[in-house]
Design an enzyme around this catalytic site. Structure first.
Site, PDB file in Angstrom:
ATOM      1  N   GLY A 233      -1.962 -11.652 -18.671  1.00 15.02           N
ATOM      2  CA  GLY A 233      -1.234 -11.604 -19.944  1.00 15.02           C
ATOM      3  C   GLY A 233      -2.110 -11.054 -21.053  1.00 15.02           C
ATOM      4  O   GLY A 233      -3.074 -11.699 -21.458  1.00 15.02           O
TER       5      GLY A 233
ATOM      6  N   VAL B  40      -1.558 -12.522 -27.299  1.00 13.02           N
ATOM      7  CA  VAL B  40      -2.491 -12.942 -28.335  1.00 13.02           C
ATOM      8  C   VAL B  40      -3.657 -13.753 -27.744  1.00 13.02           C
ATOM      9  O   VAL B  40      -4.826 -13.495 -28.035  1.00 13.02           O
ATOM     10  CB  VAL B  40      -1.755 -13.765 -29.426  1.00 13.02           C
TER      11      VAL B  40
ATOM     12  N   HIS C  75     -13.430  -2.457 -56.678  1.00 10.02           N
ATOM     13  CA  HIS C  75     -14.245  -1.486 -55.938  1.00 10.02           C
ATOM     14  C   HIS C  75     -15.678  -1.991 -55.846  1.00 10.02           C
ATOM     15  O   HIS C  75     -16.218  -2.460 -56.851  1.00 10.02           O
ATOM     16  CB  HIS C  75     -14.238  -0.141 -56.655  1.00 10.02           C
TER      17      HIS C  75
HETATM   18  P1  NAI Z   1       2.077 -13.949 -25.691  1.00 13.58           P
HETATM   19  O1  NAI Z   1       3.552 -14.037 -25.693  1.00 13.58           O
HETATM   20  O2  NAI Z   1       1.383 -13.532 -26.914  1.00 13.58           O
HETATM   21  O3  NAI Z   1       1.597 -12.954 -24.547  1.00 13.58           O
HETATM   22  C1  NAI Z   1       1.927 -13.157 -23.221  1.00 13.58           C
HETATM   23  C2  NAI Z   1       1.723 -11.852 -22.480  1.00 13.58           C
HETATM   24  O4  NAI Z   1       1.793 -12.118 -21.097  1.00 13.58           O
HETATM   25  C3  NAI Z   1       2.782 -10.813 -22.806  1.00 13.58           C
HETATM   26  O5  NAI Z   1       2.181  -9.593 -23.113  1.00 13.58           O
HETATM   27  C4  NAI Z   1       3.608 -10.754 -21.529  1.00 13.58           C
HETATM   28  O6  NAI Z   1       4.173  -9.488 -21.303  1.00 13.58           O
HETATM   29  C5  NAI Z   1       2.571 -11.101 -20.496  1.00 13.58           C
HETATM   30  N1  NAI Z   1       3.123 -11.661 -19.258  1.00 13.58           N
HETATM   31  C6  NAI Z   1       4.131 -12.556 -19.123  1.00 13.58           C
HETATM   32  N2  NAI Z   1       4.328 -12.833 -17.824  1.00 13.58           N
HETATM   33  C7  NAI Z   1       3.412 -12.118 -17.130  1.00 13.58           C
HETATM   34  C8  NAI Z   1       3.118 -12.001 -15.752  1.00 13.58           C
HETATM   35  N3  NAI Z   1       3.787 -12.680 -14.819  1.00 13.58           N
HETATM   36  N4  NAI Z   1       2.116 -11.171 -15.382  1.00 13.58           N
HETATM   37  C9  NAI Z   1       1.407 -10.485 -16.313  1.00 13.58           C
HETATM   38  N5  NAI Z   1       1.663 -10.555 -17.638  1.00 13.58           N
HETATM   39  C10 NAI Z   1       2.650 -11.374 -18.040  1.00 13.58           C
HETATM   40  O7  NAI Z   1       1.594 -15.382 -25.176  1.00 13.58           O
HETATM   41  P2  NAI Z   1       0.163 -16.074 -25.199  1.00 13.58           P
HETATM   42  O8  NAI Z   1      -0.926 -15.092 -25.330  1.00 13.58           O
HETATM   43  O9  NAI Z   1       0.188 -17.012 -24.051  1.00 13.58           O
HETATM   44  O10 NAI Z   1       0.207 -16.903 -26.524  1.00 13.58           O
HETATM   45  C11 NAI Z   1       1.285 -17.814 -26.764  1.00 13.58           C
HETATM   46  C12 NAI Z   1       1.633 -17.837 -28.206  1.00 13.58           C
HETATM   47  O11 NAI Z   1       0.655 -18.566 -28.930  1.00 13.58           O
HETATM   48  C13 NAI Z   1       1.638 -16.472 -28.889  1.00 13.58           C
HETATM   49  O12 NAI Z   1       2.829 -15.777 -28.677  1.00 13.58           O
HETATM   50  C14 NAI Z   1       1.486 -16.848 -30.308  1.00 13.58           C
HETATM   51  O13 NAI Z   1       2.732 -17.218 -30.821  1.00 13.58           O
HETATM   52  C15 NAI Z   1       0.577 -18.058 -30.237  1.00 13.58           C
HETATM   53  N6  NAI Z   1      -0.793 -17.655 -30.537  1.00 13.58           N
HETATM   54  C16 NAI Z   1      -1.057 -17.148 -31.776  1.00 13.58           C
HETATM   55  C17 NAI Z   1      -2.315 -16.736 -32.105  1.00 13.58           C
HETATM   56  C18 NAI Z   1      -2.545 -16.134 -33.432  1.00 13.58           C
HETATM   57  O14 NAI Z   1      -1.682 -16.261 -34.294  1.00 13.58           O
HETATM   58  N7  NAI Z   1      -3.683 -15.495 -33.673  1.00 13.58           N
HETATM   59  C19 NAI Z   1      -3.433 -16.847 -31.169  1.00 13.58           C
HETATM   60  C20 NAI Z   1      -3.041 -17.347 -29.877  1.00 13.58           C
HETATM   61  C21 NAI Z   1      -1.773 -17.751 -29.609  1.00 13.58           C
END
Ligand code: NAI
Ligand code: FAD
Length: 475
Positions: A190, A193, A454
């Site tokens: 994945g 983020v 600046h």
């Molecule tokens: P995410 O939704 O950001 O990314 C998950 C990724 O995994 C996607 O690109 C998706 O296409 C991919 N994916 C899904 N199933 C898959 C598979 N079977 N094989 C390969 N790739 C696959 O979810 P993530 O990174 O788990 O984070 C969860 C949430 O936590 C984020 O959406 C965000 O809302 C929150 N978060 C926010 C942060 C920030 O604001 N800086 C930092 C970390 C998390």
């Protein structure tokens, strides 16, 4: 201590603890129940964000960035570092201290605002429009009642089917933030983020990181131009990202994990890793609430079903944050918490989903608010775009970080700002100006005519706004 409350909040993450504080500020007798335990079994309010999310990840991102600067970045400034070492135990210890400071800060805020805190799991026993009875199962079991209930029980990491997290080899965010020895080879499933942030931390500390992403496009939700630039920059740093893969069998050995997958060309591949982070999204957490017992409705994806005001199907029961629809972000949860407390008080709390900023804390950071260029095209909106590269910004040059750009999208007729997208240094801070501008429905010309200090990175924002009208001054 009274056990009858006006408002009881279940969950003490950013959605819940902020809702409780706002409700108390508005004069309600308020309680907050949270079950998170620290390593001694004591209370650790703050939820995912404080314990295994925003705060510890940013602590490790900061520490690992310092390490990378010391090992690769300082030389250019004429600073020679000899005998550089990594004390990972200390780095993780510092992260734990930062987490504890935040846990303690929330307990202090509860006291200050006279919010009664219960440490344990809250579940509905019965209730109707006249009030709800909630059992708190903690060190002792007790029963409390409330006129209004706000559910803020958050989310959990989603596992791949048949591949449960053991937090030793197969890691969720919890394990990814607590690896005690830098893995030689780290796999990440994945490229969202978490994948990019945690992949960056461990790459900077010396791991060879391979990120496997199912979708064919890198950061599909991000403005395409910005995503392309980010992909180029992160790849150059050594993060190996494979797009369009299909994950096959995952086998765990004693000390390693083997991932079989098909690459974008359809060829069979195999990766062997010391650790595997699975970051494929998160699922809403309603475990133990006894939602079914009181008839609380969930939607087809398991989120608590709410309307635009965060009202559930039960009278006087509300839900906010990761456990309801919308982006899973701490600040979104907080805004919903405040809005619900105000609605309970008869006020008109409001959350504008179009101006919720997103930040990915890689280096450079990626931040945006509003619509992407591809969304505007899909919606048939006529727009003008302006970009400005940090390469042409004096402060960025002085910092030694000239990667990336600021991009403005404005309505072709009215010039109203429709979206701002940044990849570059301190994008997380720079995006606030765009959020304020969009909340006030400013035009790109408004930003272009405002005096910016600046030398500052914010001049790149002004210049990108000027570029909408093709009149950048420094590029
Ligand atoms: P995410 O939704 O950001 O990314 C998950 C990724 O995994 C996607 O690109 C998706 O296409 C991919 N994916 C899904 N199933 C898959 C598979 N079977 N094989 C390969 N790739 C696959 O979810 P993530 O990174 O788990 O984070 C969860 C949430 O936590 C984020 O959406 C965000 O809302 C929150 N978060 C926010 C942060 C920030 O604001 N800086 C930092 C970390 C998390
Ligand atoms: P949570 O923070 O999950 O809190 C829910 C709380 O409720 C928990 O303490 C849980 O123990 C408790 N609880 C659950 N059920 C019960 C019950 N029945 N009784 C009592 N207590 C209960 N977002 C950002 O905006 N910026 C970031 O930089 C960022 N980084 C992240 C990094 C990582 C690694 C992860 C995983 C997430 C990150 N997020 C970030 C997302 C952010 O953490 C969540 O959006 C946010 O925590 C959601 O807040 P919440 O209050 O809805 O739920």
């Amino acid at each position: 201590m009274s056990k009858n409350f006006d408002v009881v909040v279940i969950g003490g993450g950013p959605g819940g603890y902020i809702a409780a504080i706002r409700a108390a500020q508005l004069g309600f007798n308020t309680a907050c129940i949270d079950e998170w335990k620290n390593e001694k079994g004591g209370p650790a309010p703050g939820g995912t964000c404080t314990n295994v999310g925003c705060i510890p990840s940013k602590a490790l991102l900061q520490s690992s960035e310092h390490y990378e600067h010391a090992s690769h970045g300082f030389a250019e400034h004429g600073i020679e570092v000899k005998g550089l070492g990594l004390n990972l135990e200390k780095m993780l210890g510092r992260k734990n201290t930062v987490v504890k400071q935040n846990n303690d800060g929330i307990l202090y805020l509860f006291k200050k605002n006279k919010v009664t805190f219960f440490h344990g799991r809250g579940s509905f026993t019965k209730g109707d429009a006249n009030g709800y009875e909630i059992k708190v199962a903690g060190a002792a079991e007790e029963s409390i009642t409330a006129k209004h209930v706000i559910i803020a029980t958050g989310s959990n990491a989603r596992a791949l089917p048949g591949v449960p997290f053991d937090e030793q080899l197969i890691l969720s965010n919890t394990g990814a933030l607590a690896i005690t020895e830098v893995p030689k080879k780290l796999g990440v499933i994945g490229a969202g983020v978490i994948g990019l942030e945690m992949g960056s931390v461990w790459r900077r500390l010396g791991a060879e990181v391979t990120v496997l992403e199912a979708l064919p496009a890198f950061l599909g939700a991000v403005d395409e131009q910005i995503a392309k630039e980010a992909q180029k920059l992160l790849t150059k740093q050594g993060l190996n990202v494979s797009l369009g893969v299909k994950i096959g069998e995952i086998k765990t050995g004693k000390k390693s994990v083997t991932v079989e997958y098909t690459d974008a060309k359809g060829d069979a591949q195999k990766g062997e890793f010391d650790k595997l982070i699975v970051s494929i999204g998160r699922t809403p957490n309603t475990i133990g609430l006894n939602a079914e017992g009181v008839g609380l409705k969930l939607d087809e994806r398991g989120f608590i079903a709410v309307d635009g005001d965060c009202k559930t199907n039960l009278p006087n029961v509300w839900a906010v944050g990761d456990v309801v629809r919308g982006p899973m972000l701490a600040h979104k949860a907080e805004e919903e918490g405040v809005a619900v407390a105000e609605r309970i008080a008869g006020q008109h709390g409001h959350v504008n989903f179009n101006t919720i900023p997103w930040v990915i804390y890689t280096s450079p950071e990626i931040a945006w608010v509003g619509k992407t260029e591809q969304q505007l095209k899909a919606d048939g909106v006529q727009y003008k775009a302006g970009t400005f590269p940090f390469l042409a910004n004096g402060r960025a040059r002085a910092l030694g970080d000239t990667s990336g750009m600021v991009k403005f999208l404005a309505d072709a007729k009215t010039d109203e700002i429709l979206g701002v997208h940044i990849v570059g240094p301190m994008a997380s801070e720079l995006i606030s100006e765009a959020v304020v501008a969009m909340e006030f429905r400013a035009s790109s010309e408004d930003i272009a005519r405002i005096c910016h200090a600046h030398p500052s990175l914010s001049e790149a924002t002004k210049e990108a706004a000027l570029a909408v009208d093709k009149r950048s001054l420094n590029f």
